[in-house]
Design an enzyme around this catalytic site. Structure first.
Site, PDB file in Angstrom:
ATOM      1  N   MET A  25       9.780 -20.718 132.627  1.00 51.27           N
ATOM      2  CA  MET A  25      11.033 -19.741 132.250  1.00 51.27           C
ATOM      3  C   MET A  25      12.444 -21.225 132.379  1.00 51.27           C
ATOM      4  O   MET A  25      13.269 -20.852 133.438  1.00 51.27           O
ATOM      5  CB  MET A  25      11.262 -18.611 133.579  1.00 51.27           C
ATOM      6  N   ASP A  26      12.287 -21.601 131.627  1.00 50.75           N
ATOM      7  CA  ASP A  26      12.937 -23.124 131.588  1.00 50.75           C
ATOM      8  C   ASP A  26      14.099 -22.357 131.022  1.00 50.75           C
ATOM      9  O   ASP A  26      14.763 -21.401 129.811  1.00 50.75           O
ATOM     10  CB  ASP A  26      12.833 -24.040 130.625  1.00 50.75           C
ATOM     11  N   GLY A  27      15.524 -23.083 131.634  1.00 47.68           N
ATOM     12  CA  GLY A  27      16.851 -22.561 130.888  1.00 47.68           C
ATOM     13  C   GLY A  27      17.860 -21.849 131.577  1.00 47.68           C
ATOM     14  O   GLY A  27      19.337 -21.961 131.458  1.00 47.68           O
ATOM     15  N   THR A  71      10.653 -21.614 127.665  1.00 48.68           N
ATOM     16  CA  THR A  71      11.284 -21.743 127.106  1.00 48.68           C
ATOM     17  C   THR A  71      12.180 -22.814 126.491  1.00 48.68           C
ATOM     18  O   THR A  71      12.635 -23.861 127.227  1.00 48.68           O
ATOM     19  CB  THR A  71      12.401 -20.341 127.103  1.00 48.68           C
TER      20      THR A  71
END
Length: 300
Positions: free
Chosen positions: A51-53, A241
Site C-alpha cells: 500500500m504505497d503512496g 501502488t
C-alpha cells in the site's frame, strides 16, 4: 405562495431521492454483471497489496500526513469489500515495514496511534470485518510494536480466529528477511527437539540416534511450515501502488510465481476500476504463470 413553494420543494426532494435509488440499483446491477463476466476466467484466490503512496497523497494535496494514511485505510476497507464480493478468499497487505522504524519518531508515533485506533474500530461488532465474517492475521514481529498496538492486534486475531470468510493478513512490523530468519530458527529448534526425543527413545546401545542423523537436515517444506503464511496459498497477484516496481523485502519466499503489477494510482486513490483491471491483467497471463509453475514442479 409559500405553501406552493414548500410543496414544490418536497416534490423535488422525492424525485431526487427516487433518482438516487434508481441509479444505485443500476450501479449494483452493472457491478454484478461485471463480476459474472470476470468469473468466466480464472479468478485469483490470493491478492497482496503493497500500500504505497499514502504520504505522497497527503503531500500532493497539502494536507496533514496522517490524513493520507486515514484515506489509505478507507481504500483498504473498500478493496476488502470488492474482493469479498468477487470471491477472493485471501488478502494480504504490507502495512508497516520493520525498516519504517527508521523514520522520524513523531511520524512513527503517529502511525502507531492510527494503527491502534483502526484496529479498535475493527473490533467493533458492527464493523465491516464482522459483517463479512472476516478472519484477521498479523504477520510480523509484534514484539517490536508498542504495547497498546500489540495488545489490540492480539485481541483482534483472537476475536476473529473462528471466522470463516475472507482472510485478511496484515504484515506489520514485517520484512521478508525477518520472516525467513524466524522460520529457520523455528525449524532448527523443532529438529533439535526431534533429535533429542529420538536419542532418548530410539537410541542404540552406544546412545546414538536410531535414524543415524537423517533428521538433522532442514528441508524447504520445513521452512514452509514455519513461515507466517503457512496454510495460506501463494499469492496470485502482487500489487504495488504508486508506480513503484520494487518488492521492498515483501513476501520474497512466497511470490516466485506471482503476477507483479504496479498501477500508477497512489494507494488512497486505488479503486474498484483498478482492482478489476488487475484481475483482467492476471487472467491474460494466467496460462504463462501456470506453465512456469508446472515446469518448476517437474524440476524439483
Amino acid at each position: 405562495m409559500a405553501e406552493s413553494v414548500v410543496a414544490c420543494s418536497s416534490k423535488d426532494a422525492k424525485i431526487e431521492k427516487l433518482t438516487t435509488r434508481v441509479l444505485a440499483n443500476l450501479q449494483n446491477f452493472l457491478v454484478k454483471c461485471l463480476f459474472a463476466i470476470l468469473s468466466y476466467g480464472p479468478m485469483p484466490k490470493h491478492i497482496t497489496f503493497i500500500m504505497d503512496g499514502n504520504r505522497r497523497y497527503a503531500k500532493f494535496r497539502s494536507i496533514q500526513q496522517g490524513t493520507g494514511h486515514r484515506a489509505g485505510f478507507s481504500a483498504l476497507i473498500d478493496t476488502l469489500v470488492h474482493c469479498n464480493d468477487m470471491g477472493v478468499k485471501y488478502i494480504t497487505v504490507y502495512a508497516f515495514s520493520i525498516d519504517n522504524f527508521k523514520r522520524d519518531k513523531s511520524e512513527v508515533q503517529s502511525l502507531m496511534e492510527l494503527m491502534e485506533e483502526k484496529i479498535n474500530e475493527l473490533l467493533d461488532n458492527q464493523s465491516i470485518v464482522h459483517k463479512m465474517n472476516c478472519k484477521i492475521n498479523f504477520w510480523g514481529n509484534l514484539d517490536l510494536m508498542c504495547e497498546p498496538v500489540r495488545l489490540a492486534a492480539q485481541k483482534l486475531m483472537a476475536c476473529t480466529a473462528g471466522n470463516t470468510g475472507l482472510v485478511l493478513s496484515v504484515c506489520m512490523p514485517y520484512n521478508s528477511t525477518s520472516e525467513i530468519v524466524n522460520a529457520v530458527n523455528e525449524a532448527c529448534a523443532e529438529r533439535r527437539e526431534v533429535l533429542q526425543r529420538d536419542h532418548v527413545h530410539g537410541g542404540d546401545c552406544n546412545g546414538q540416534a536410531a535414524n543415524n542423523g537423517v533428521h538433522s537436515e532442514i528441508a524447504v517444506s520445513d521452512l514452509d511450515r514455519h513461515m507466517y503464511s503457512a496454510g495460506c496459498p501463494e499469492p496470485d497477484i502482487v500489487i504495488r501502488t504508486s508506480g513503484e516496481t520494487r518488492l521492498s523485502n515483501f513476501l520474497l519466499w512466497q511470490t516466485t510465481f506471482s503476477h507483479l503489477q504496479s498501477p500508477q494510482a497512489l494507494w488512497p486513490d486505488f479503486s474498484f476500476k483498478h482492482l478489476v483491471w488487475a484481475i483482467l491483467q492476471y487472467q491474460r497471463v494466467y496460462p504463462y504463470l501456470m506453465q512456469n509453475r508446472e515446469l518448476a514442479k517437474k524440476q524439483l
